[in-house]
Design a protein around this motif. Structure first.
Motif, PDB file in Angstrom:
ATOM      1  N   SER A 417      44.666  55.733  33.621  1.00  0.00           N
ATOM      2  CA  SER A 417      43.506  55.635  32.735  1.00  0.00           C
ATOM      3  C   SER A 417      42.601  54.504  33.211  1.00  0.00           C
ATOM      4  O   SER A 417      42.984  53.680  34.052  1.00  0.00           O
ATOM      5  CB  SER A 417      43.952  55.380  31.306  1.00  0.00           C
ATOM      6  OG  SER A 417      44.502  54.074  31.193  1.00  0.00           O
ATOM      7  N   ALA A 418      41.401  54.431  32.651  1.00  0.00           N
ATOM      8  CA  ALA A 418      40.475  53.352  33.004  1.00  0.00           C
ATOM      9  C   ALA A 418      41.085  51.985  32.688  1.00  0.00           C
ATOM     10  O   ALA A 418      40.957  51.034  33.464  1.00  0.00           O
ATOM     11  CB  ALA A 418      39.160  53.536  32.261  1.00  0.00           C
ATOM     12  N   GLU A 419      41.735  51.901  31.534  1.00  0.00           N
ATOM     13  CA  GLU A 419      42.370  50.632  31.157  1.00  0.00           C
ATOM     14  C   GLU A 419      43.487  50.270  32.131  1.00  0.00           C
ATOM     15  O   GLU A 419      43.662  49.097  32.498  1.00  0.00           O
ATOM     16  CB  GLU A 419      42.919  50.728  29.739  1.00  0.00           C
ATOM     17  CG  GLU A 419      41.861  50.810  28.636  1.00  0.00           C
ATOM     18  CD  GLU A 419      41.260  52.210  28.496  1.00  0.00           C
ATOM     19  OE1 GLU A 419      40.256  52.346  27.772  1.00  0.00           O
ATOM     20  OE2 GLU A 419      41.785  53.164  29.135  1.00  0.00           O
ATOM     21  N   GLU A 420      44.249  51.276  32.560  1.00  0.00           N
ATOM     22  CA  GLU A 420      45.324  51.023  33.515  1.00  0.00           C
ATOM     23  C   GLU A 420      44.781  50.612  34.883  1.00  0.00           C
ATOM     24  O   GLU A 420      45.389  49.790  35.577  1.00  0.00           O
ATOM     25  CB  GLU A 420      46.197  52.271  33.647  1.00  0.00           C
ATOM     26  CG  GLU A 420      47.101  52.508  32.447  1.00  0.00           C
ATOM     27  CD  GLU A 420      47.892  53.793  32.593  1.00  0.00           C
ATOM     28  OE1 GLU A 420      49.125  53.752  32.382  1.00  0.00           O
ATOM     29  OE2 GLU A 420      47.294  54.848  32.903  1.00  0.00           O
ATOM     30  N   LEU A 421      43.639  51.164  35.268  1.00  0.00           N
ATOM     31  CA  LEU A 421      43.025  50.759  36.538  1.00  0.00           C
ATOM     32  C   LEU A 421      42.657  49.281  36.525  1.00  0.00           C
ATOM     33  O   LEU A 421      42.892  48.558  37.507  1.00  0.00           O
ATOM     34  CB  LEU A 421      41.774  51.597  36.816  1.00  0.00           C
ATOM     35  CG  LEU A 421      41.989  53.048  37.238  1.00  0.00           C
ATOM     36  CD1 LEU A 421      40.647  53.761  37.370  1.00  0.00           C
ATOM     37  CD2 LEU A 421      42.761  53.113  38.550  1.00  0.00           C
ATOM     38  N   LEU A 422      42.094  48.829  35.413  1.00  0.00           N
ATOM     39  CA  LEU A 422      41.770  47.405  35.301  1.00  0.00           C
ATOM     40  C   LEU A 422      43.035  46.552  35.329  1.00  0.00           C
ATOM     41  O   LEU A 422      43.090  45.508  35.990  1.00  0.00           O
ATOM     42  CB  LEU A 422      40.996  47.142  34.005  1.00  0.00           C
ATOM     43  CG  LEU A 422      39.471  47.286  34.073  1.00  0.00           C
ATOM     44  CD1 LEU A 422      38.866  47.118  32.691  1.00  0.00           C
ATOM     45  CD2 LEU A 422      38.870  46.259  35.033  1.00  0.00           C
ATOM     46  N   GLU A 423      44.040  46.995  34.606  1.00  0.00           N
ATOM     47  CA  GLU A 423      45.317  46.267  34.595  1.00  0.00           C
ATOM     48  C   GLU A 423      45.904  46.204  36.004  1.00  0.00           C
ATOM     49  O   GLU A 423      46.385  45.149  36.450  1.00  0.00           O
ATOM     50  CB  GLU A 423      46.290  46.976  33.647  1.00  0.00           C
ATOM     51  CG  GLU A 423      47.633  46.269  33.491  1.00  0.00           C
ATOM     52  CD  GLU A 423      48.589  47.036  32.593  1.00  0.00           C
ATOM     53  OE1 GLU A 423      49.810  46.765  32.666  1.00  0.00           O
ATOM     54  OE2 GLU A 423      48.122  47.920  31.835  1.00  0.00           O
ATOM     55  N   ALA A 424      45.851  47.335  36.713  1.00  0.00           N
ATOM     56  CA  ALA A 424      46.381  47.384  38.077  1.00  0.00           C
ATOM     57  C   ALA A 424      45.582  46.477  39.012  1.00  0.00           C
ATOM     58  O   ALA A 424      46.146  45.790  39.873  1.00  0.00           O
ATOM     59  CB  ALA A 424      46.343  48.817  38.591  1.00  0.00           C
ATOM     60  N   TYR A 425      44.267  46.472  38.827  1.00  0.00           N
ATOM     61  CA  TYR A 425      43.402  45.632  39.673  1.00  0.00           C
ATOM     62  C   TYR A 425      43.787  44.160  39.560  1.00  0.00           C
ATOM     63  O   TYR A 425      43.944  43.457  40.567  1.00  0.00           O
ATOM     64  CB  TYR A 425      41.942  45.843  39.261  1.00  0.00           C
ATOM     65  CG  TYR A 425      40.976  44.878  39.910  1.00  0.00           C
ATOM     66  CD1 TYR A 425      40.494  45.114  41.191  1.00  0.00           C
ATOM     67  CD2 TYR A 425      40.542  43.734  39.240  1.00  0.00           C
ATOM     68  CE1 TYR A 425      39.599  44.234  41.787  1.00  0.00           C
ATOM     69  CE2 TYR A 425      39.658  42.854  39.831  1.00  0.00           C
ATOM     70  CZ  TYR A 425      39.197  43.111  41.103  1.00  0.00           C
ATOM     71  OH  TYR A 425      38.325  42.222  41.687  1.00  0.00           O
ATOM     72  N   TYR A 426      43.948  43.679  38.341  1.00  0.00           N
ATOM     73  CA  TYR A 426      44.277  42.262  38.155  1.00  0.00           C
ATOM     74  C   TYR A 426      45.728  41.969  38.532  1.00  0.00           C
ATOM     75  O   TYR A 426      46.037  40.869  38.998  1.00  0.00           O
ATOM     76  CB  TYR A 426      43.962  41.823  36.723  1.00  0.00           C
ATOM     77  CG  TYR A 426      42.472  41.670  36.502  1.00  0.00           C
ATOM     78  CD1 TYR A 426      41.773  40.633  37.117  1.00  0.00           C
ATOM     79  CD2 TYR A 426      41.753  42.573  35.727  1.00  0.00           C
ATOM     80  CE1 TYR A 426      40.397  40.500  36.949  1.00  0.00           C
ATOM     81  CE2 TYR A 426      40.378  42.445  35.556  1.00  0.00           C
ATOM     82  CZ  TYR A 426      39.711  41.403  36.167  1.00  0.00           C
ATOM     83  OH  TYR A 426      38.352  41.286  36.021  1.00  0.00           O
ATOM     84  N   LYS A 427      46.583  42.938  38.370  1.00  0.00           N
ATOM     85  CA  LYS A 427      47.977  42.760  38.807  1.00  0.00           C
ATOM     86  C   LYS A 427      48.037  42.577  40.326  1.00  0.00           C
ATOM     87  O   LYS A 427      48.694  41.657  40.831  1.00  0.00           O
ATOM     88  CB  LYS A 427      48.812  43.977  38.391  1.00  0.00           C
ATOM     89  CG  LYS A 427      50.282  43.926  38.844  1.00  0.00           C
ATOM     90  CD  LYS A 427      50.993  45.218  38.451  1.00  0.00           C
ATOM     91  CE  LYS A 427      52.449  45.206  38.888  1.00  0.00           C
ATOM     92  NZ  LYS A 427      53.266  44.263  38.116  1.00  0.00           N
ATOM     93  N   VAL A 428      47.340  43.457  41.044  1.00  0.00           N
ATOM     94  CA  VAL A 428      47.336  43.364  42.509  1.00  0.00           C
ATOM     95  C   VAL A 428      46.649  42.078  42.961  1.00  0.00           C
ATOM     96  O   VAL A 428      47.136  41.389  43.865  1.00  0.00           O
ATOM     97  CB  VAL A 428      46.635  44.601  43.119  1.00  0.00           C
ATOM     98  CG1 VAL A 428      46.419  44.418  44.624  1.00  0.00           C
ATOM     99  CG2 VAL A 428      47.458  45.853  42.858  1.00  0.00           C
ATOM    100  N   ASN A 429      45.531  41.742  42.344  1.00  0.00           N
ATOM    101  CA  ASN A 429      44.823  40.525  42.748  1.00  0.00           C
ATOM    102  C   ASN A 429      45.617  39.263  42.453  1.00  0.00           C
ATOM    103  O   ASN A 429      45.525  38.282  43.198  1.00  0.00           O
ATOM    104  CB  ASN A 429      43.441  40.465  42.090  1.00  0.00           C
ATOM    105  CG  ASN A 429      42.389  41.168  42.918  1.00  0.00           C
ATOM    106  OD1 ASN A 429      41.958  40.680  43.964  1.00  0.00           O
ATOM    107  ND2 ASN A 429      41.978  42.342  42.460  1.00  0.00           N
ATOM    108  N   ALA A 430      46.389  39.280  41.369  1.00  0.00           N
ATOM    109  CA  ALA A 430      47.252  38.133  41.080  1.00  0.00           C
ATOM    110  C   ALA A 430      48.306  37.979  42.173  1.00  0.00           C
ATOM    111  O   ALA A 430      48.582  36.861  42.649  1.00  0.00           O
ATOM    112  CB  ALA A 430      47.922  38.311  39.717  1.00  0.00           C
ATOM    113  N   ALA A 431      48.901  39.104  42.590  1.00  0.00           N
ATOM    114  CA  ALA A 431      49.881  39.059  43.681  1.00  0.00           C
ATOM    115  C   ALA A 431      49.224  38.615  44.982  1.00  0.00           C
ATOM    116  O   ALA A 431      49.780  37.810  45.742  1.00  0.00           O
ATOM    117  CB  ALA A 431      50.515  40.436  43.854  1.00  0.00           C
ATOM    118  N   PHE A 432      48.015  39.116  45.246  1.00  0.00           N
ATOM    119  CA  PHE A 432      47.300  38.754  46.466  1.00  0.00           C
ATOM    120  C   PHE A 432      46.934  37.270  46.479  1.00  0.00           C
ATOM    121  O   PHE A 432      46.947  36.626  47.530  1.00  0.00           O
ATOM    122  CB  PHE A 432      46.036  39.597  46.610  1.00  0.00           C
ATOM    123  CG  PHE A 432      46.288  41.009  47.067  1.00  0.00           C
ATOM    124  CD1 PHE A 432      47.574  41.494  47.230  1.00  0.00           C
ATOM    125  CD2 PHE A 432      45.226  41.863  47.331  1.00  0.00           C
ATOM    126  CE1 PHE A 432      47.809  42.801  47.654  1.00  0.00           C
ATOM    127  CE2 PHE A 432      45.444  43.164  47.766  1.00  0.00           C
ATOM    128  CZ  PHE A 432      46.731  43.632  47.914  1.00  0.00           C
TER     129      PHE A 432
END
Length: 481
Positions: A417-432
Motif C-alpha cells: 500500500s502507499a502507507e507501506e511504501l513510505l514505511e519501507a522507504y524509511y526502513k531502508v533509509n534507516a538501514a542505509f
C-alpha cells in the motif's frame, strides 16, 4: 532585447544540475545568428512572481520552456504568464514529459507548439519558419502544432547520428556557483560541470523514461570531442570538476579507455563522477578511470531481490553487482549505489533482501527512492492497467520524500500500500544511514567527533534544524520497523 528566451521552471529539489538540453538548443540556434538567453529559475533565485519582470526586461520574440514531469504545473504557469504579457508570442514546450504526452500540453490555449524528443534540428527549423513568417508547420518533423482548432502531430524526426556535429552547450547564462553538485572524495569545493557524452540507453528498465527523448539506440560522441569540451570548459570557466550525466558512461569501454588516455597523457588534473551499469565494467576500466581522475562511480542496483530486478528488466545478476562494487573500491573509487522500494512485484521480503545486499556490498553511499510510474514507462502501463495509480497530479511525481515533507506516493505496486511504501522507504533509509556511517566512521561512529561535525552539522546547515529533526525522527522510526 533578445530573439529567444529559454526557461527552465522552478523545481522542488534544492540540488540540481543545469538544464543542458536548453544549453544545447541555445548553442545550436546561435550558430544561425539568433540571440538566445537561458533562465534557469531556481539557481537565479527567480520565483513565478518574478517571471513577468524577466519577460518584460528581455522582450523576446520566441519563448521556449523545457521541464520534467514534476515541473509540469510550474511550466504551465510560466507559459500562461508569458502569453498574458505578449499574447502573440509563440510559446514552445519541450522535454521528456511533453514528448510522452504532447496532446495534454497542447490542450492549453497558451501553448502553441510542442517539440518531440531530440530537439535541436526541430527547434532551429521552427525558429527559422517563425522568423520568416512561413507557417509550414506540417513540413517540420518532430513538431506538434494547432491548425483550425485541431492538434496535429507530425512524424518523429530522425535521430542525429553524429553527435560530434553539435556545438558545446551554452554555459554563459548559468550561475555556475549556484549549482550544488559535489564530487565525493574531493575536499575542495569547486563548481561541477555536467557533460553529456552520449544519447540513448539500450536498457529496458520498467521505471525509466530516458528513452522518451533519446530512444533506446545508443549514440556516442568521440573521446576526442568529449575531451575538447572539457578543455573548452576549463579555458572559459576554469572548470576542473565534471559530472558525466549519461545514463551509463561505460557502455562502450573502448571509448572510456580512449578518453582516460587523453586526460592522463595531457596531465590534466580533472576530477569527475560517472554513472555505470555493473555489467559494463571490469577491473581494468575502473582502475583506468581512477587514474584519469574519476573519484565517484554510481551503480543502479535497484533491489536486492533477483526476482524484482527481473520484473523491471534490469538485466543484472547478483554476482555482477558484488564484483563491480569490489572492483570499484579496490580501484580507489567511492561507490554510490542506487536502490528503490515499490518496484514491480516487490514485497516486504524483497525489501529485507535489499537491506541485506546493501550491507554485504559495503557501499559508501547507498541511497533509496520510491519507484514512481512516469509517463511512457512500462511501470505506468502496469499501474494504469491494474488500477494502482493514486493520482495523476504530475506535480507530485517525485521519487524522494526527503524533498517534500507532505510527500505521499502517487501509486502502489499492487502489493504494498502507499502507507507501506513510505514505511519501507524509511526502513531502508534507516538501514542505509547506519551502513554509510559505519563504512565512513567505523562501528563506534557515535564516539567519533567527525560524525557530529560532518554529518549532523552539515545536515542542519542543509535542511535547517526543524526539517533535520523531522527527517531524523522518521529515520529513527524506520530503524525500529
Amino acid at each position: 532585447m533578445i530573439d529567444i528566451l529559454l526557461i527552465y521552471p522552478p523545481y522542488l529539489s534544492k540540488h540540481k544540475s543545469p538544464p543542458l538540453g536548453l544549453a544545447y538548443l541555445a548553442a545550436f540556434v546561435e550558430q544561425q545568428g539568433y540571440k538566445v538567453k537561458i533562465l534557469d529559475m531556481n539557481p537565479l533565485g527567480l520565483t513565478l512572481s518574478d517571471i513577468e519582470d524577466s519577460i518584460k526586461k528581455n522582450k523576446p520574440e520566441i519563448i521556449g520552456i523545457s521541464f520534467m514531469t514534476n515541473q509540469f504545473g510550474n511550466a504551465l504557469k510560466v507559459a500562461q504568464t508569458c502569453k498574458s504579457i505578449y499574447p502573440k508570442i509563440p510559446i514552445i514546450l519541450g522535454g521528456n514529459h511533453v514528448s510522452a504526452l504532447p496532446e495534454e500540453a497542447m490542450e492549453y490555449d497558451f501553448v502553441d507548439f510542442v517539440i518531440l524528443r531530440e530537439g535541436e534540428i526541430t527547434f532551429r527549423q521552427l525558429v527559422e519558419a517563425l522568423d520568416k513568417g512561413i507557417e509550414n508547420w506540417e513540413k517540420i518533423d518532430g513538431l506538434v502544432f494547432k491548425r483550425d482548432g485541431n492538434i496535429i502531430k507530425n512524424r518523429d524526426r530522425a535521430l542525429i547520428e553524429d553527435l560530434d556535429i553539435l556545438p558545446f552547450p551554452k554555459w554563459d547564462d548559468f550561475p555556475i556557483n549556484a549549482y550544488s553538485e559535489k564530487i565525493l572524495g574531493v575536499s575542495e569545493e569547486l563548481p561541477v560541470f555536467s557533460v553529456f557524452t552520449s544519447r540513448g540507453c539500450p536498457g529496458k528498465c520498467a521505471f525509466c523514461s530516458s528513452h522518451t527523448a533519446f530512444t533506446r539506440r545508443f549514440r556516442k560522441r568521440s573521446a576526442e570531442n568529449i575531451f575538447s569540451e572539457l578543455q573548452f570548459l576549463e579555458e572559459k570557466f576554469g572548470a576542473r570538476y565534471f559530472n558525466f550525466i549519461d545514463d551509463t558512461l561505460t557502455i562502450d569501454k573502448k571509448r572510456v579507455d580512449e578518453l582516460c588516455d587523453l586526460i592522463i597523457n595531457t596531465n590534466k588534473q580533472y576530477r569527475w563522477i560517472a554513472n555505470a551499469r555493473v555489467n559494463t565494467v571490469d577491473k581494468e576500466v575502473l582502475k583506468k578511470m581512477y587514474m584519469a581522475g574519476c573519484r565517484n562511480i554510481c551503480f543502479g542496483v535497484e533491489s536486492g531481490d533477483p526476482e524484482v530486478r527481473k520484473n523491471v528488466g534490469k538485466g543484472i545478476a547478483g554476482e555482477q553487482i558484488k564484483n563491480a562494487h569490489i572492483w570499484a573500491k579496490d580501484a580507489g573509487l567511492i561507490v554510490s549505489s542506487f536502490f528503490m522500494v515499490g518496484n514491480l512485484g516487490e514485497t516486504w521480503e524483497s525489501i529485507e533482501k535489499t537491506i541485506a545486499l546493501a550491507r554485504e556490498l559495503h557501499s559508501d553511499y547507498p541511497t533509496c527512492a520510491i519507484a514512481t510510474p512516469f509517463p511512457d514507462t512500462r511501470f505506468m502501463e502496469e499501474a494504469e492497467k491494474n488500477g494502482w495509480l493514486i493520482t495523476k497530479d504530475w506535480n507530485r511525481y517525485i521519487t524522494n520524500p526527503h524533498i517534500d515533507q507532505d510527500y505521499f506516493p502517487v501509486s502502489t505496486n499492487g502489493i504494498l500500500s502507499a502507507e507501506e511504501l513510505l514505511e519501507a522507504y524509511y526502513k531502508v533509509n534507516a538501514a542505509f544511514a547506519k551502513i554509510k556511517l559505519t563504512t565512513k566512521y567505523g562501528e563506534r561512529y557515535l564516539f567519533n567527533p567527525e560524525f557530529y561535525t560532518k554529518e549532523i552539522g552539515s545536515r542542519i546547515k542543509k535542511l535547517g534544524i526543524s526539517d533535520s529533526l523531522q527527517l531524523g525522527w522518521k529515520l529513527l522510526k524506520g530503524g525500529f520497523n
